[in-house]
Design a protein around this motif. Structure first.
Motif, short mmCIF file in Angstrom:
data_model
loop_
_atom_site.label_atom_id
_atom_site.label_comp_id
_atom_site.label_asym_id
_atom_site.label_seq_id
_atom_site.Cartn_x
_atom_site.Cartn_y
_atom_site.Cartn_z
N ARG A 94 0.83 -1.20 0.00
CA ARG A 94 0.00 0.00 0.00
C ARG A 94 0.87 1.25 0.00
NH1 ARG A 94 -4.97 -1.95 1.27
NH2 ARG A 94 -5.02 -3.89 2.49
N ASP A 95 0.28 2.32 -0.48
CA ASP A 95 0.97 3.61 -0.40
C ASP A 95 0.31 4.52 0.62
OD1 ASP A 95 -1.36 4.37 -1.64
OD2 ASP A 95 -0.40 5.37 -3.34
N ARG A 96 -0.70 4.00 1.36
CA ARG A 96 -1.36 4.79 2.39
C ARG A 96 -2.08 3.87 3.35
NH1 ARG A 96 -4.74 8.48 -1.12
NH2 ARG A 96 -2.96 8.05 -2.49
N PHE A 97 -2.34 4.40 4.53
CA PHE A 97 -3.19 3.69 5.49
C PHE A 97 -3.85 4.72 6.39
CE2 PHE A 97 1.09 3.67 7.41
CZ PHE A 97 0.84 4.29 8.64
N THR A 98 -4.94 4.31 7.03
CA THR A 98 -5.66 5.18 7.96
C THR A 98 -6.15 4.34 9.12
OG1 THR A 98 -7.46 6.80 8.17
CG2 THR A 98 -7.86 4.92 6.74
N LEU A 99 -6.20 4.92 10.30
CA LEU A 99 -6.73 4.20 11.45
C LEU A 99 -7.39 5.16 12.42
CD1 LEU A 99 -3.78 2.99 13.71
CD2 LEU A 99 -3.38 4.23 11.61
N SER A 100 -8.41 4.65 13.08
CA SER A 100 -9.16 5.40 14.09
C SER A 100 -9.55 4.45 15.20
CB SER A 100 -10.41 6.03 13.47
OG SER A 100 -11.38 5.04 13.20
N ALA A 101 -10.33 4.93 16.13
CA ALA A 101 -10.76 4.07 17.23
C ALA A 101 -11.63 2.93 16.72
CB ALA A 101 -11.52 4.90 18.27
N GLU A 102 -12.41 3.19 15.65
CA GLU A 102 -13.40 2.21 15.21
C GLU A 102 -12.96 1.34 14.03
OE1 GLU A 102 -15.20 5.44 17.44
OE2 GLU A 102 -14.08 5.51 15.55
N ASP A 103 -12.08 1.82 13.19
CA ASP A 103 -11.74 1.07 11.99
C ASP A 103 -10.32 1.39 11.56
OD1 ASP A 103 -11.81 3.16 9.51
OD2 ASP A 103 -13.32 3.70 10.98
N ALA A 104 -9.80 0.57 10.67
CA ALA A 104 -8.44 0.77 10.16
C ALA A 104 -8.30 0.09 8.81
CB ALA A 104 -7.40 0.23 11.14
N THR A 105 -7.35 0.57 8.03
CA THR A 105 -6.98 -0.09 6.78
C THR A 105 -6.55 -1.52 7.08
OG1 THR A 105 -6.28 2.00 5.81
CG2 THR A 105 -5.34 0.00 4.86
N PRO A 106 -6.91 -2.49 6.24
CA PRO A 106 -6.44 -3.87 6.47
C PRO A 106 -4.94 -3.92 6.68
CG PRO A 106 -8.07 -3.84 4.72
CD PRO A 106 -7.80 -2.41 5.07
N GLY A 107 -4.54 -4.70 7.67
CA GLY A 107 -3.14 -4.76 8.06
C GLY A 107 -2.83 -3.90 9.27
N TYR A 108 -3.77 -3.04 9.66
CA TYR A 108 -3.57 -2.13 10.79
C TYR A 108 -4.68 -2.34 11.81
CZ TYR A 108 0.02 -0.02 7.97
OH TYR A 108 1.17 0.18 7.24
#
Length: 493
Positions: A94-108
């Motif tokens: 991936r060239d990006r990822f995002t994460l929060s309390a409720e969800d995250a990019t797969p792998g995170y």
């Protein structure tokens, strides 16, 4: 042959710019931090750490990564640690990822985003001895709740009519479907997404009860469904009625009547603060043991803060197979229109089993909500619903069309729009009905049907007061199967 890749991280300089906003697409605003650095041949198969500071109060963190040297076979992988634990690894996939309390990019891993020192890990499984490369990591901080998106960009940037289902359930609440042995089991998210794709829908909102945990699976599924937009949603299930909130993934407290949420004012305020679109569900279903809390009886509802009402529910279609049968939400909705509120009518299957039989009520996509939007993206679909250029197809077809326009002199309005027409001005209304063999267009003024000319038009003389006109379409059996939103005459803009 399996190759074990070793990763390395490089030291970086942190350049800063401040900002806040919507990082889900990582393009709405300048990054909050820019991490830059260089690598060279000696860095092959090594690890280095790129530290950066996360401020307090961050709701979502997004990293967008790029580097040079790919033509020379340079490869840089990435991962993330917060101050105490490993948060994920995507390598070079991936060239990006995002994460929060409720969800995250797969792998995170989703979870709280503690303030303090975090570490971006950049691994170098390969760089040639004489090569040099530079990297840049743009870091976006989201300090407030808002609309989230599973897709990094619009699935289509073309304006047009998009068809979808705005009310569905999975194993994250109370949906079941047949397992391998034929016994019903909690129905996984992918079954519903596959069913929606098989029906040819353009978008869906999975609205499990009071939770948004399903969105983590949707974020994983979205890249594999490039023609089906997955919109975040949840059904807020209270003792006084049910409502969907579309867009945000942040928690919204549903405990209406508890000290945490003492009244509807508090619930509506929380939904508004989240950036979500608030829609009252199946308001005319009888309230009681047959469907606990299903009918809408929250007397303190402030309808100024309600953007939509689900007037056609898939389960209700089992009783009448038409939009205006028993338990229809149309009278409930029209009462609010007559009171001066501009609230968009929508539909939802309320599907609980990933079923797709188009002849079966509550099948995925039956009814279908058809939205005119500027693009196929979560913000655009929600804006389209807010605009009111929306109609409902109770049979969930792919090609039926319903629209309305109004003209008064040089002024025009489309479905959902407002037209000013002083006393004595003639307004020309035209209903557009397509792909309904043997069908007939209809027009309703302030809740009462009015006669149309053979071409589906009406010339109406304004009395200067407030009125609304909504179109509809009945099939050869006189079933109301297409229901449009109104044009509003002399309403406040």
């Amino acid at each position: 042959m399996f190759r074990h890749w070793i990763w390395s991280l490089l030291a970086a300089l942190v350049l800063l710019t401040t900002g806040a906003g919507r990082p889900a697409l990582a393009a709405d605003h300048a990054p909050d931090l820019v991490l830059k650095g260089q690598i060279a041949g000696p860095d092959n198969e090594t690890y280095r750490r790129v530290p950066f500071d996360v401020p307090a109060g961050i709701k979502r963190l997004t990293v967008v990564f790029s580097y040079t040297g790919k033509a020379d076979r340079t490869v840089i992988d990435m991962g993330l640690w917060d101050g105490t634990r490993f948060r994920g690894w995507s390598g070079g996939a991936r060239d990006r990822f995002t994460l929060s309390a409720e969800d995250a990019t797969p792998g995170y891993l989703p979870g709280l985003l503690p303030a303090g020192k975090w570490t971006l890990m950049l691994g170098v499984p390969n760089i040639r001895k004489a090569s040099h490369a530079s990297f840049e990591a743009r870091v976006f901080f989201d300090r407030a709740s808002g609309v989230d998106a599973a897709a990094d960009a619009a699935l289509s940037d073309k304006p047009g009519w998009y068809r979808g289902d705005l009310h569905m359930h999975t194993a994250h609440s109370d949906a079941t479907c047949a397992g391998q042995d034929g016994v019903r089991a909690p129905c996984p998210v992918y079954r519903t997404v596959e069913a929606a794709a098989a029906r040819g829908l353009d978008f869906i909102a999975i609205t499990d009860h009071n939770t948004i945990s399903q969105f983590d699976a949707e974020r994983e599924l979205q890249p594999a469904f490039s023609h089906l937009l997955l919109i975040p949603g949840r059904e807020i299930t209270t003792f006084k009625g049910h409502a969907n909130v579309f867009g945000p993934t942040a928690f919204i407290d549903f405990r209406l009547g508890d000290k945490a949420v003492p009244d509807m004012k508090a619930l509506e305020a929380a939904a508004a603060a989240s950036g979500g679109l608030f829609s009252v569900n199946h308001p005319s279903i009888p309230y009681g043991e047959q469907c606990m809390g299903c009918g809408w009886i929250a007397a303190d509802t402030d309808w100024r803060h309600v953007q939509a009402i689900e007037i056609v529910n898939g389960g209700v279609l089992a009783y009448s197979d038409a939009g205006d049968g028993v338990f229809s939400g149309i009278p409930f909705w029209q009462t609010r229109l007559n009171a001066g509120y501009r609230i968009t009518a929508i539909g939802g299957s309320d599907n609980h089993d990933a079923g797709i039989d188009p002849k079966k009520p509550a099948a995925v996509g039956r009814p279908t909500t058809v939205v005119f939007a500027k693009a196929l993206s979560t913000p655009a679909i929600l804006d389209g619903i807010r605009s009111g250029r929306v109609f409902i197809d109770t049979d969930g077809t792919r090609d039926r069309m319903l629209d309305i326009s109004a003209t008064a002199g040089a002024k025009t309005a489309e479905m959902g729009g407002v037209l000013a027409a002083p006393n004595g001005v003639v307004v020309h209304l035209a209903v557009r009905l397509e792909n309904l063999p043997g069908g007939q267009a209809e027009l309703v003024e302030d809740g009462k049907p009015v006669a149309l000319a053979a071409d589906g038009s009406l010339d109406w003389t304004s009395d200067g007061a407030r009125h609304w006109f909504r179109p509809g379409g009945r099939d050869a059996k006189a079933r109301l199967i297409l229901i449009g939103n109104p044009i509003y005459v002399n309403f406040a803009p």
